[in-house]
Design an enzyme around this catalytic site. Structure first.
Site, short mmCIF file in Angstrom:
data_model
loop_
_atom_site.label_atom_id
_atom_site.label_comp_id
_atom_site.label_asym_id
_atom_site.label_seq_id
_atom_site.Cartn_x
_atom_site.Cartn_y
_atom_site.Cartn_z
N LYS A 256 -4.38 -44.85 -0.67
CA LYS A 256 -5.34 -44.00 -0.58
C LYS A 256 -5.53 -43.51 1.05
O LYS A 256 -5.13 -44.14 1.79
CB LYS A 256 -6.64 -44.62 -0.73
CG LYS A 256 -7.08 -44.93 -2.22
CD LYS A 256 -8.51 -45.49 -2.52
CE LYS A 256 -9.09 -45.53 -3.75
NZ LYS A 256 -9.07 -44.28 -4.54
N ARG A 330 -8.52 -47.48 -15.23
CA ARG A 330 -8.47 -47.22 -16.60
C ARG A 330 -7.26 -48.28 -17.40
O ARG A 330 -7.63 -48.74 -18.50
CB ARG A 330 -7.94 -45.87 -16.96
CG ARG A 330 -6.71 -45.46 -16.10
CD ARG A 330 -6.49 -43.87 -15.92
NE ARG A 330 -7.46 -43.31 -15.04
CZ ARG A 330 -7.61 -42.33 -14.48
NH1 ARG A 330 -6.92 -41.42 -15.26
NH2 ARG A 330 -8.48 -41.84 -13.83
N1 BES Z 1 -11.72 -46.49 -7.68
C1 BES Z 1 -11.22 -45.04 -7.79
C2 BES Z 1 -12.32 -44.06 -8.04
C3 BES Z 1 -13.22 -43.82 -6.81
C4 BES Z 1 -13.44 -43.00 -6.12
C5 BES Z 1 -14.56 -44.72 -7.14
C6 BES Z 1 -14.57 -42.91 -5.29
C7 BES Z 1 -15.60 -44.68 -6.31
C8 BES Z 1 -15.58 -43.74 -5.37
C9 BES Z 1 -10.05 -44.99 -8.92
O1 BES Z 1 -9.43 -45.87 -8.99
C10 BES Z 1 -9.16 -43.91 -8.34
O2 BES Z 1 -8.57 -44.14 -7.20
N2 BES Z 1 -9.15 -42.97 -9.04
C11 BES Z 1 -8.21 -41.77 -8.67
C12 BES Z 1 -7.67 -41.19 -10.01
C13 BES Z 1 -6.64 -40.29 -9.84
C14 BES Z 1 -5.19 -40.86 -9.19
C15 BES Z 1 -6.27 -39.63 -10.99
C16 BES Z 1 -9.13 -40.68 -8.05
O3 BES Z 1 -10.64 -40.73 -8.34
O4 BES Z 1 -8.54 -39.98 -7.15
ZN ZN Z 2 -7.68 -46.24 -7.73
#
Ligand code: BES
Ligand code: ZN
Ligand code: ZN
Length: 479
Positions: A256, A330
């Protein structure tokens, strides 16, 4: 810790040390702190016209009182709040009002101080004295609200704790601690048991971390554990509650960006909500059967981490191409859903997860997203969201969305194969739908929008403790 206690029948009878909160029909921004000749303090607050007070503004008004008391460093306050001749509250009834009052006093009193060194110095709100005549049912509703609010605050404590202090094994301890002294049964699958159960997705997500995955199961057999015969006849089936338990989400090798990572210690908010919900259910002694499942893992970076392009086999047997290591929630939920269906054959399955940033893009920060193919279940959740304050709003879960997840090398991929970010929240729900039970109603709640509070919530900054209030009401009414 703020004590919330029942007091005399009227504000006037409350002892002198309590600052009396008087609600007026002025604008909500209007307020005055008045010191009377006899030394008593009165805090007058505008609450707006009674006819305009809604269930939503009632909740924020209660929180605003606590916030104001904190801001004025009042240590003892006395309030007298019921349906107060407000037509929209009268329609909900006194029991709803008393429960909502207690829940929101608890939520508003909460502060997260675990890492603060200067605990003394700042005056804290020591006590809220709740005045008014209450019949036994209203008193009962009030104490239910205190239990539910306290459970949501425990959820917030768990989510607010840093990733290094809330690893998968520490989350198991938090679950056990929260359920101590209740008749709930907490079972933990170790990483070798996870492997044995063939939960290949949970294993893949957690393999980069030092603290390996755990699978937490919390059973509550309030309606009696079904005998083998009852199980066969489909009697006493539990409600299954599944919560994402990613104790820290670095994104994995698809790391991230900075600014998007530091709050990911809250990525187990869904799991923490299930712990809080089970605590409330157990403390209330609900005559319902409920089992919570929390797949706990840290999405970390190391030579052992899953790679983008790896293929893992789910407990269901489906193979999953990991196109993105940050779409880990997921994956762990998928195995938890398969496990829950296989070993517990629930009557209904709900999951709550901070699954996608895309849910915030779609809905903003006032509501979680709900996705289900079951219209009745959707309506129930939306209605209970409004009733409890943990708002949820529907997004579609149509089969048309499935095509984007068909993988070239495996059965499905964990993100759209063309890397499109469109409809990312629905994409998360769609991935889960491949693992949903065929006949059991199931709803997915993406709680990322409500992971943390926003200023208009009038709560402490940080974890919001949702959707504990909603889930407890769901179990009470439909469990
Ligand atoms: N935990 C994150 C989602 C999230 C983002 C929760 C901001 C709370 C606040 C999740 O695991 C994630 O990283 N999702 C990605 C999915 C993408 C790679 C398809 C996202 O939201 O960018
Ligand atoms: Zn994630
Ligand atoms: Zn995540």
């Amino acid at each position: 810790m703020t004590k919330i206690t029942l007091g005399p029948k009227s504000l006037a009878e409350s002892p002198k040390k309590y600052c009396r909160i008087i609600l007026t029909e002025d604008k909500p921004s209007w307020h005055r702190l008045v010191e009377n000749a006899d030394g008593t303090l009165e805090y007058k607050m505008g609450a707006g016209k009674r006819k305009d007070i809604t269930t939503r503004t009632y909740r924020t008004m209660i929180r605003a009182i606590v916030q104001a008391a904190k801001a004025h460093q009042l240590e003892h306050i006395a309030i007298h709040i019921g349906v107060m001749g407000c037509p929209q509250l009268e329609a909900m009834g006194n029991n709803w009002a008393m429960r909502t009052l207690a829940e929101n006093l608890q939520l508003a009193a909460y502060e997260f101080t675990k890492y603060k060194t200067k605990k003394v110095g700042k005056m804290t709100l020591k006590e809220v004295l709740v005045c008014g005549k209450m019949n036994p049912a209203e008193k009962q509703s009030f104490s239910t609200g205190l239990i539910v609010g306290e459970a949501a605050n425990i959820t917030r404590d768990i989510a607010n704790t840093s990733g290094e202090d809330m690893t998968p094994s520490k989350l198991t301890i938090a679950a056990k601690t929260a359920l101590t002294g209740t008749k709930a049964v907490v079972k933990i699958l170790s990483s070798s048991e996870i492997k044995k159960a063939k939960m290949g997705l949970l294993e893949a997500v957690g393999k980069g971390a030092t603290d390996k995955p755990k699978f937490i199961i919390i059973e509550w057999w309030g309606a009696g554990k079904p005998t083998a015969g009852e199980k066969k006849a489909g009697k006493k089936k539990p409600v299954a509650l599944i919560g994402k338990g990613i104790t820290y989400d670095s994104g994995g090798l698809n790391v991230k960006p900075s600014g998007a990572m530091h709050e990911m210690h809250m990525d187990m908010s869904g799991g923490a909500a299930m712990i809080g919900t089970m605590r409330a259910i157990a403390k209330l002694g609900l005559k319902k059967n409920v089992v919570a499942f929390i797949p706990a893992a840290e999405n970390s970076i190391s030579a052992e981490s899953m790679r983008a392009g790896d293929i893992a086999t789910a407990m269901s047997g489906l193979t999953v191409e990991i196109l993105h290591t940050d779409a880990e929630g997921r994956m762990v939920l998928a195995d938890a859903m398969t496990y829950a269906e296989k070993h517990y054959t629930p009557k209904v399955m709900l999951d709550a997860a901070t699954l996608t940033g895309a849910s915030l893009v779609a809905l903003g920060q006032h509501t979680s997203a709900v996705m289900t193919k079951d219209k009745q279940l959707q309506d129930r959740l939306v209605d209970l969201g409004e009733d409890s304050g943990d708002l949820v709003w529907p997004l579609p879960l149509w089969d048309e969305y499935k095509a984007s997840l068909r993988s070239t090398r495996a059965d499905i991929s964990n993100i759209a194969t063309n890397f499109s970010r469109f409809g990312g929240c629905i994409e998360g729900g769609t991935f889960l739908s491949f693992f949903a039970p065929k006949k059991t109603p199931w709803a997915h709640i993406d709680i990322a929008p409500r992971m943390e509070s926003i200023p208009s919530d009038k709560l402490a900054k940080g974890a919001a403790g949702e959707p504990v209030r909603l889930l407890v009401k769901f179990v009470e009414q439909y469990g």
